[in-house]
Design an enzyme around this catalytic site. Structure first.
Site, PDB file in Angstrom:
ATOM      1  N   GLY A 282       0.759  -1.868  16.978  1.00  0.00           N
ATOM      2  CA  GLY A 282      -0.214  -2.852  17.471  1.00  0.00           C
ATOM      3  C   GLY A 282       0.530  -4.131  17.818  1.00  0.00           C
ATOM      4  O   GLY A 282       1.763  -4.125  17.976  1.00  0.00           O
TER       5      GLY A 282
ATOM      6  N   ILE B 101       1.302  -6.799  16.029  1.00  0.00           N
ATOM      7  CA  ILE B 101       2.324  -7.238  15.069  1.00  0.00           C
ATOM      8  C   ILE B 101       3.508  -6.259  15.062  1.00  0.00           C
ATOM      9  O   ILE B 101       4.666  -6.673  14.998  1.00  0.00           O
ATOM     10  CB  ILE B 101       1.731  -7.415  13.660  1.00  0.00           C
ATOM     11  CG1 ILE B 101       0.617  -8.483  13.677  1.00  0.00           C
ATOM     12  CG2 ILE B 101       2.817  -7.829  12.663  1.00  0.00           C
ATOM     13  CD1 ILE B 101      -0.175  -8.600  12.376  1.00  0.00           C
TER      14      ILE B 101
ATOM     15  N   ARG C   7      -1.664   6.311  15.685  1.00  0.00           N
ATOM     16  CA  ARG C   7      -2.755   7.159  16.174  1.00  0.00           C
ATOM     17  C   ARG C   7      -2.609   7.519  17.641  1.00  0.00           C
ATOM     18  O   ARG C   7      -3.002   8.561  18.087  1.00  0.00           O
ATOM     19  CB  ARG C   7      -4.096   6.456  15.951  1.00  0.00           C
ATOM     20  CG  ARG C   7      -4.654   6.711  14.566  1.00  0.00           C
ATOM     21  CD  ARG C   7      -6.008   6.098  14.435  1.00  0.00           C
ATOM     22  NE  ARG C   7      -5.957   4.693  14.806  1.00  0.00           N
ATOM     23  CZ  ARG C   7      -7.022   3.896  14.895  1.00  0.00           C
ATOM     24  NH1 ARG C   7      -8.220   4.381  14.655  1.00  0.00           N
ATOM     25  NH2 ARG C   7      -6.908   2.628  15.223  1.00  0.00           N
TER      26      ARG C   7
ATOM     27  N   ARG D 158      -1.088  -4.357   4.205  1.00  0.00           N
ATOM     28  CA  ARG D 158      -1.888  -4.507   2.990  1.00  0.00           C
ATOM     29  C   ARG D 158      -1.254  -3.653   1.896  1.00  0.00           C
ATOM     30  O   ARG D 158      -0.807  -2.527   2.161  1.00  0.00           O
ATOM     31  CB  ARG D 158      -3.326  -4.034   3.219  1.00  0.00           C
ATOM     32  CG  ARG D 158      -4.177  -4.966   4.070  1.00  0.00           C
ATOM     33  CD  ARG D 158      -4.538  -6.262   3.341  1.00  0.00           C
ATOM     34  NE  ARG D 158      -5.411  -7.100   4.146  1.00  0.00           N
ATOM     35  CZ  ARG D 158      -5.005  -8.045   4.992  1.00  0.00           C
ATOM     36  NH1 ARG D 158      -3.718  -8.302   5.135  1.00  0.00           N
ATOM     37  NH2 ARG D 158      -5.882  -8.760   5.681  1.00  0.00           N
TER      38      ARG D 158
ATOM     39  N   GLU E 215      -3.285  -7.539  -5.502  1.00  0.00           N
ATOM     40  CA  GLU E 215      -2.929  -8.962  -5.438  1.00  0.00           C
ATOM     41  C   GLU E 215      -3.910  -9.806  -6.223  1.00  0.00           C
ATOM     42  O   GLU E 215      -5.104  -9.511  -6.192  1.00  0.00           O
ATOM     43  CB  GLU E 215      -2.947  -9.428  -3.980  1.00  0.00           C
ATOM     44  CG  GLU E 215      -1.757  -8.954  -3.211  1.00  0.00           C
ATOM     45  CD  GLU E 215      -1.831  -9.340  -1.746  1.00  0.00           C
ATOM     46  OE1 GLU E 215      -2.560 -10.275  -1.381  1.00  0.00           O
ATOM     47  OE2 GLU E 215      -1.156  -8.676  -0.961  1.00  0.00           O
TER      48      GLU E 215
ATOM     49  N   HIS F  54       2.355 -12.757  -0.118  1.00  0.00           N
ATOM     50  CA  HIS F  54       1.446 -12.643   1.038  1.00  0.00           C
ATOM     51  C   HIS F  54       1.530 -13.887   1.943  1.00  0.00           C
ATOM     52  O   HIS F  54       0.551 -14.642   2.079  1.00  0.00           O
ATOM     53  CB  HIS F  54      -0.001 -12.410   0.571  1.00  0.00           C
ATOM     54  CG  HIS F  54      -0.841 -11.742   1.623  1.00  0.00           C
ATOM     55  ND1 HIS F  54      -1.878 -10.890   1.357  1.00  0.00           N
ATOM     56  CD2 HIS F  54      -0.784 -11.815   2.988  1.00  0.00           C
ATOM     57  CE1 HIS F  54      -2.429 -10.466   2.481  1.00  0.00           C
ATOM     58  NE2 HIS F  54      -1.778 -11.016   3.492  1.00  0.00           N
TER      59      HIS F  54
HETATM   60  C1  GLV Z   1      -3.552 -11.493   6.869  1.00  0.00           C
HETATM   61  O1  GLV Z   1      -3.076 -10.863   5.972  1.00  0.00           O
HETATM   62  C2  GLV Z   1      -4.457 -10.991   7.849  1.00  0.00           C
HETATM   63  O2  GLV Z   1      -4.853  -9.806   7.838  1.00  0.00           O
HETATM   64  O3  GLV Z   1      -4.870 -11.782   8.692  1.00  0.00           O
END
Ligand code: GLV
Length: 337
Positions: free
Chosen positions: A158, A160, A180, A241, A270, A288
């Site tokens: 994606g 990122i 995917r 995550r 977390e 994070h």
């Molecule tokens: C940060 O962790 C987000 O998903 O924006």
């Protein structure tokens, strides 16, 4: 040095920049910390719009606490595993929005930083200096792994994932990816990226970087078996995550030398961190921080508020999430990063 408050840090005046005129009452949490469940339910009572953070669990209980006038949930995050989107969709009258694109570069910077930190043992090196452990430059002291010419496996290309691949390419890495679906040929060409199966990615990549969203399919995507598939000299990077990785299985794999190291910005529960990770020199652990720059957090907050305001003004919000909105709202586009 005076600690700044959240309101001093963000780079805009929320009320004048976003909430131009008479939106009615705006309740702003006085705390720069997660609200307790009770505080959250109290705060949303009677609200038309909820702008929430990634640790706020938005489910039927919160939707009920808000009441039937609720029109929009605007999550200040791109990931939305904290939100029961089916519960929202069932209501049929509530929009759901997230904040894609604005945190792409900041998060990719952190992924690249973790790649360098893990492969070059930077956390370990810093601990030597800070603990005043004696050291001296020598030919074979604290040797890491070079990344030039090595292969980065991106799980989920994606926004990122692409931005991370772009950085890694500039560092001389080859890019493979799984996910995917296959990316646009123009993106593949720009990154020199090759689409491979998840098995091939795990078995061949020198660094595996996770960029898929957390959902039922990706919960513990990286488990004991997947870790065994990775090369023993490979590194795992997680900036998405925590629950995408089985953290205990990761501790076991790192201890057993099944993989060479891990760089984690996110954790399964977390802010708790598996104590096993704390003992491992080959784990780089940061709290994070993916989107944690003044510029990015400001952009995220403004985008979420803009989404909420648009709905309150009877307009389509700029970044609504199609996959999880009701029939009523299904013209829109999904935005994942
Ligand atoms: C940060 O962790 C987000 O998903 O924006």
């Amino acid at each position: 040095f005076k600690q700044k408050t959240a309101y001093e840090i963000v780079d805009c005046d929320w009320s004048s920049d976003v909430c131009s005129s008479d939106l009615g009452d705006v309740w702003l949490s006085p705390h720069d910390r997660p609200l307790t469940r009770e505080e959250l339910c109290d705060a949303v009572a009677g609200a038309d719009a909820i702008v929430c953070l990634l640790h706020d669990r938005i489910d039927d209980e919160v939707l009920d606490a808000a009441g039937p006038q609720l029109k929009v949930i605007a999550n200040v995050a791109v990931g939305f595993n904290n939100v029961d989107t089916d519960a929202i969709a069932k209501r049929g009258t509530v929009w759901f929005t997230n904040t894609p694109a604005v945190l792409t570069e900041a998060t990719a910077d952190i992924a690249m930083a973790l790649i360098l930190m893990t492969t070059r043992r930077l956390g370990e090196g810093e601990r030597v200096i800070r603990s005043e452990t004696p050291w001296v430059w020598s030919m074979f002291y604290m040797l890491g792994t070079g990344i030039q010419g090595k292969t980065l496996g991106i799980v989920g290309l994606g926004l990122i994932g692409q931005a991370t691949a772009r950085r890694a390419k500039a560092f001389g890495m080859e890019i493979i990816y799984s996910g995917r679906r296959q990316a646009d040929p123009a993106i593949e060409a720009e990154l020199g990226a090759r689409y491979v199966s998840f098995d091939e990615l795990l078995e061949t990549a020198d660094v595996v970087s996770l960029h898929c969203p957390l959902n039922a399919e990706t919960q513990h995507l990286i488990d004991a078996d997947r870790l065994k598939q990775m090369r023993s000299d490979a590194f795992l990077i997680n900036t998405t995550r925590g629950p995408v990785v089985d953290e205990q299985a990761l501790v076991d794999a790192l201890r057993a030398g099944e993989i060479a190291g891990a760089g984690l910005d996110v954790f399964e529960e977390e802010p708790k961190v598996n104590p096993g990770l704390l003992e491992l020199e080959n784990a780089v652990l940061i709290p994070h921080l993916g989107s944690a720059t003044i510029e990015t957090r400001t952009a995220m907050g403004v985008l979420a508020a803009t989404n909420a305001v648009a709905v309150l003004n009877g307009e389509q919000p700029p970044t609504r999430s199609e996959e999880h909105t009701s029939e009523l709202q299904s013209q829109s586009t999904i935005s994942y990063a």
